[in-house]
Design a protein around this motif. Structure first.
Motif, PDB file in Angstrom:
ATOM      1  N   GLU A 138       0.802  -1.229   0.000  1.00  0.00           N
ATOM      2  CA  GLU A 138       0.000   0.000   0.000  1.00  0.00           C
ATOM      3  C   GLU A 138       0.831   1.274   0.000  1.00  0.00           C
ATOM      4  OE1 GLU A 138      -2.802  -3.164   1.465  1.00  0.00           O
ATOM      5  OE2 GLU A 138      -0.661  -2.720   1.590  1.00  0.00           O
ATOM      6  N   VAL A 139       1.948   1.266   0.748  1.00  0.00           N
ATOM      7  CA  VAL A 139       2.754   2.494   0.844  1.00  0.00           C
ATOM      8  C   VAL A 139       3.314   2.921  -0.503  1.00  0.00           C
ATOM      9  CG1 VAL A 139       3.353   2.248   3.286  1.00  0.00           C
ATOM     10  CG2 VAL A 139       4.746   1.096   1.545  1.00  0.00           C
ATOM     11  N   ARG A 140       3.430   1.994  -1.420  1.00  0.00           N
ATOM     12  CA  ARG A 140       3.955   2.331  -2.744  1.00  0.00           C
ATOM     13  C   ARG A 140       3.070   3.349  -3.451  1.00  0.00           C
ATOM     14  NH1 ARG A 140       5.293  -2.010  -7.602  1.00  0.00           N
ATOM     15  NH2 ARG A 140       6.246  -0.511  -9.030  1.00  0.00           N
ATOM     16  N   TRP A 141       1.781   3.331  -3.112  1.00  0.00           N
ATOM     17  CA  TRP A 141       0.821   4.228  -3.760  1.00  0.00           C
ATOM     18  C   TRP A 141       0.368   5.348  -2.824  1.00  0.00           C
ATOM     19  CZ3 TRP A 141       1.900   2.581  -8.232  1.00  0.00           C
ATOM     20  CH2 TRP A 141       2.070   1.212  -8.480  1.00  0.00           C
ATOM     21  N   GLY A 142       1.110   5.559  -1.729  1.00  0.00           N
ATOM     22  CA  GLY A 142       0.744   6.621  -0.805  1.00  0.00           C
ATOM     23  C   GLY A 142      -0.436   6.258   0.078  1.00  0.00           C
ATOM     24  N   LEU A 143      -0.718   4.962   0.220  1.00  0.00           N
ATOM     25  CA  LEU A 143      -1.812   4.464   1.058  1.00  0.00           C
ATOM     26  C   LEU A 143      -1.228   3.752   2.271  1.00  0.00           C
ATOM     27  CD1 LEU A 143      -3.808   2.934  -1.937  1.00  0.00           C
ATOM     28  CD2 LEU A 143      -4.381   5.064  -0.740  1.00  0.00           C
ATOM     29  N   THR A 144      -2.087   3.262   3.158  1.00  0.00           N
ATOM     30  CA  THR A 144      -1.608   2.453   4.277  1.00  0.00           C
ATOM     31  C   THR A 144      -2.360   1.132   4.323  1.00  0.00           C
ATOM     32  OG1 THR A 144      -3.190   3.065   6.016  1.00  0.00           O
ATOM     33  CG2 THR A 144      -1.361   4.591   5.612  1.00  0.00           C
ATOM     34  N   ALA A 145      -1.743   0.152   4.976  1.00  0.00           N
ATOM     35  CA  ALA A 145      -2.356  -1.169   5.160  1.00  0.00           C
ATOM     36  C   ALA A 145      -3.066  -1.250   6.505  1.00  0.00           C
ATOM     37  CB  ALA A 145      -1.285  -2.254   5.062  1.00  0.00           C
ATOM     38  N   ALA A 146      -3.494  -0.116   7.034  1.00  0.00           N
ATOM     39  CA  ALA A 146      -3.985  -0.030   8.414  1.00  0.00           C
ATOM     40  C   ALA A 146      -4.970  -1.125   8.783  1.00  0.00           C
ATOM     41  CB  ALA A 146      -4.626   1.346   8.644  1.00  0.00           C
ATOM     42  N   ILE A 147      -5.954  -1.398   7.916  1.00  0.00           N
ATOM     43  CA  ILE A 147      -7.047  -2.292   8.310  1.00  0.00           C
ATOM     44  C   ILE A 147      -6.665  -3.762   8.289  1.00  0.00           C
ATOM     45  CG2 ILE A 147      -8.917  -0.688   7.772  1.00  0.00           C
ATOM     46  CD1 ILE A 147      -9.175  -2.004   5.054  1.00  0.00           C
ATOM     47  N   ILE A 148      -5.476  -4.117   7.752  1.00  0.00           N
ATOM     48  CA  ILE A 148      -5.033  -5.514   7.825  1.00  0.00           C
ATOM     49  C   ILE A 148      -3.822  -5.688   8.732  1.00  0.00           C
ATOM     50  CG2 ILE A 148      -5.999  -6.153   5.581  1.00  0.00           C
ATOM     51  CD1 ILE A 148      -3.134  -5.920   4.425  1.00  0.00           C
ATOM     52  N   ILE A 149      -3.348  -4.606   9.317  1.00  0.00           N
ATOM     53  CA  ILE A 149      -2.192  -4.701  10.212  1.00  0.00           C
ATOM     54  C   ILE A 149      -2.461  -5.637  11.394  1.00  0.00           C
ATOM     55  CG2 ILE A 149      -0.736  -3.411  11.835  1.00  0.00           C
ATOM     56  CD1 ILE A 149       0.077  -3.033   8.921  1.00  0.00           C
ATOM     57  N   PRO A 150      -3.649  -5.619  12.026  1.00  0.00           N
ATOM     58  CA  PRO A 150      -3.873  -6.555  13.139  1.00  0.00           C
ATOM     59  C   PRO A 150      -3.716  -8.017  12.735  1.00  0.00           C
ATOM     60  CG  PRO A 150      -5.514  -4.814  13.182  1.00  0.00           C
ATOM     61  CD  PRO A 150      -4.782  -4.674  11.884  1.00  0.00           C
ATOM     62  N   GLN A 151      -4.280  -8.404  11.593  1.00  0.00           N
ATOM     63  CA  GLN A 151      -4.169  -9.788  11.146  1.00  0.00           C
ATOM     64  C   GLN A 151      -2.731 -10.143  10.776  1.00  0.00           C
ATOM     65  OE1 GLN A 151      -6.572  -7.640  10.041  1.00  0.00           O
ATOM     66  NE2 GLN A 151      -8.332  -8.588  11.046  1.00  0.00           N
ATOM     67  N   LEU A 152      -2.048  -9.224  10.119  1.00  0.00           N
ATOM     68  CA  LEU A 152      -0.657  -9.469   9.760  1.00  0.00           C
ATOM     69  C   LEU A 152       0.237  -9.573  10.993  1.00  0.00           C
ATOM     70  CD1 LEU A 152      -0.426  -7.091   6.694  1.00  0.00           C
ATOM     71  CD2 LEU A 152      -0.088  -9.563   6.633  1.00  0.00           C
ATOM     72  N   SER A 153      -0.036  -8.742  11.994  1.00  0.00           N
ATOM     73  CA  SER A 153       0.761  -8.793  13.224  1.00  0.00           C
ATOM     74  C   SER A 153       0.581 -10.137  13.921  1.00  0.00           C
ATOM     75  CB  SER A 153       0.367  -7.647  14.150  1.00  0.00           C
ATOM     76  OG  SER A 153       0.706  -6.397  13.582  1.00  0.00           O
ATOM     77  N   ASP A 154      -0.647 -10.672  13.905  1.00  0.00           N
ATOM     78  CA  ASP A 154      -0.878 -11.998  14.486  1.00  0.00           C
ATOM     79  C   ASP A 154      -0.152 -13.081  13.702  1.00  0.00           C
ATOM     80  OD1 ASP A 154      -2.479 -11.093  16.541  1.00  0.00           O
ATOM     81  OD2 ASP A 154      -4.366 -11.469  15.499  1.00  0.00           O
ATOM     82  N   ALA A 155      -0.138 -12.956  12.382  1.00  0.00           N
ATOM     83  CA  ALA A 155       0.400 -14.025  11.536  1.00  0.00           C
ATOM     84  C   ALA A 155       1.925 -14.027  11.491  1.00  0.00           C
ATOM     85  CB  ALA A 155      -0.160 -13.902  10.117  1.00  0.00           C
ATOM     86  N   ILE A 156       2.533 -12.866  11.327  1.00  0.00           N
ATOM     87  CA  ILE A 156       3.984 -12.838  11.113  1.00  0.00           C
ATOM     88  C   ILE A 156       4.738 -12.058  12.181  1.00  0.00           C
ATOM     89  CG2 ILE A 156       3.655 -13.119   8.632  1.00  0.00           C
ATOM     90  CD1 ILE A 156       4.324 -10.181   8.234  1.00  0.00           C
ATOM     91  N   GLY A 157       4.028 -11.425  13.095  1.00  0.00           N
ATOM     92  CA  GLY A 157       4.677 -10.682  14.166  1.00  0.00           C
ATOM     93  C   GLY A 157       4.967  -9.248  13.773  1.00  0.00           C
ATOM     94  N   VAL A 158       4.990  -8.387  14.755  1.00  0.00           N
ATOM     95  CA  VAL A 158       5.192  -6.957  14.511  1.00  0.00           C
ATOM     96  C   VAL A 158       6.539  -6.698  13.850  1.00  0.00           C
ATOM     97  CG1 VAL A 158       5.483  -4.720  15.648  1.00  0.00           C
ATOM     98  CG2 VAL A 158       3.649  -6.265  16.368  1.00  0.00           C
ATOM     99  N   ARG A 159       7.562  -7.484  14.228  1.00  0.00           N
ATOM    100  CA  ARG A 159       8.899  -7.240  13.681  1.00  0.00           C
ATOM    101  C   ARG A 159       8.906  -7.367  12.158  1.00  0.00           C
ATOM    102  NH1 ARG A 159      13.037  -4.144  14.798  1.00  0.00           N
ATOM    103  NH2 ARG A 159      15.064  -5.046  14.290  1.00  0.00           N
ATOM    104  N   GLN A 160       8.239  -8.396  11.628  1.00  0.00           N
ATOM    105  CA  GLN A 160       8.198  -8.572  10.181  1.00  0.00           C
ATOM    106  C   GLN A 160       7.284  -7.542   9.515  1.00  0.00           C
ATOM    107  OE1 GLN A 160      10.316 -10.353   8.786  1.00  0.00           O
ATOM    108  NE2 GLN A 160      10.992 -11.701  10.428  1.00  0.00           N
ATOM    109  N   VAL A 161       6.190  -7.193  10.178  1.00  0.00           N
ATOM    110  CA  VAL A 161       5.310  -6.150   9.625  1.00  0.00           C
ATOM    111  C   VAL A 161       6.070  -4.838   9.510  1.00  0.00           C
ATOM    112  CG1 VAL A 161       3.230  -4.770  10.034  1.00  0.00           C
ATOM    113  CG2 VAL A 161       3.192  -7.233  10.458  1.00  0.00           C
ATOM    114  N   ARG A 162       6.912  -4.551  10.517  1.00  0.00           N
ATOM    115  CA  ARG A 162       7.664  -3.302  10.484  1.00  0.00           C
ATOM    116  C   ARG A 162       8.623  -3.255   9.303  1.00  0.00           C
ATOM    117  NH1 ARG A 162       9.803  -1.920  16.488  1.00  0.00           N
ATOM    118  NH2 ARG A 162      10.821  -0.262  15.287  1.00  0.00           N
TER     119      ARG A 162
END
Length: 272
Positions: A138-162
């Protein structure tokens, strides 16, 4: 499964639901109709008698290539209320997918970008073909992935999301498995067979025991968002879509050029 709906589904005699994204002409990128289709499918499955498992896949060469940026541009041109509605329905689709009471199994081939990564992060088991490619772009287009960050954090951890949510870089199926987004990687020709093997394991187990186990497991994950936190993610997601930066990013996509910030970055590199 045949039909023109953006989401096709059917339940077999075993109680296994097959759900297929059906926009292959745009790599199954999601728009309002596809999101509506996901929500309608989840509504139908929630009342289906004897449901034992849900298998998700994408028709054509790709699983789900994130948002249809042409649709995103159309939404952006509407008022803030319309943008909030679009973000809310997308967030609800991902959240409700994660709350399905039976095992959910995603079979991923080709592109799995943006919202597609949120979909697989919300599933219980993910099998990827060796040709699968992932990105939280999303950031590539000036957007954010805000609404899927919770699911991604559960799946791969905050460190990888960062890493991956701020770089927007693509990574292959092997890396997706290493960081925990994918459970198994197989040759493309074995994707359906492997999915069927996973379904077979599920069907060997007690249905109520599975439901209770999944409920306990999900309750033990990251503390659920409050209604206020969920709303804040949605509103922030919508507001970013309406920003000048997103306008430039989406224009660069349509015009097939680099966004202005890419040019500025290159100039800084040239100066050092």
């Amino acid at each position: 499964m045949e039909g023109t709906s953006p989401v096709l589904w059917q339940i077999d005699a075993r109680g296994v639901a097959r759900v297929e994204f059906n926009r292959p002409h745009v790599n199954n990128a999601y728009d309002g109709a596809l999101i509506d289709g996901i929500l309608a499918t989840l509504n139908a499955l929630s009342t289906a008698a004897g449901l034992r498992a849900v298998v998700l896949s994408g028709r054509g060469r790709h699983f789900q290539a994130g948002a249809d940026l042409q649709w995103i541009r159309q939404v952006r041109e509407q008022d803030m209320a319309a943008n909030v509605r679009a973000s809310r329905m997308t967030a609800e689709a991902i959240r409700r997918l994660g709350a399905v009471s039976v095992p959910t199994i995603a079979l991923v081939q080709g592109a799995c970008f943006g919202g597609g990564t949120g979909i697989v992060a919300a599933c219980d088991v993910v099998v990827a073909a060796e040709n699968a490619v992932f990105s939280i772009a999303e950031v590539r287009w000036g957007l954010t992935a805000a609404i899927i960050i919770p699911q991604l954090s559960d799946a791969i951890g905050v460190r990888q999301v960062r890493r991956y949510a701020v770089t927007g870089e693509r990574f292959d199926a092997k890396e997706a498995r290493r960081i925990g987004l994918v459970h198994e990687v197989v040759p493309p020709g074995q994707l359906l067979e492997t999915g069927e093997r996973v379904v077979g394991h599920v069907l060997e187990n007690g249905p109520e025991a599975i439901r209770e186990t999944k409920s306990i497991t999900c309750d033990g994950e990251r503390k659920p968002l409050t209604a206020e936190q969920f709303d804040a993610l949605i509103i922030g997601h919508a507001a970013k879509r309406c920003s000048e930066e997103a306008g430039e990013g989406l224009a660069s996509f349509v015009e097939k050029r680099e966004a202005s910030w890419v040019t500025h970055h290159a100039r800084r590199n040239d100066a050092t």
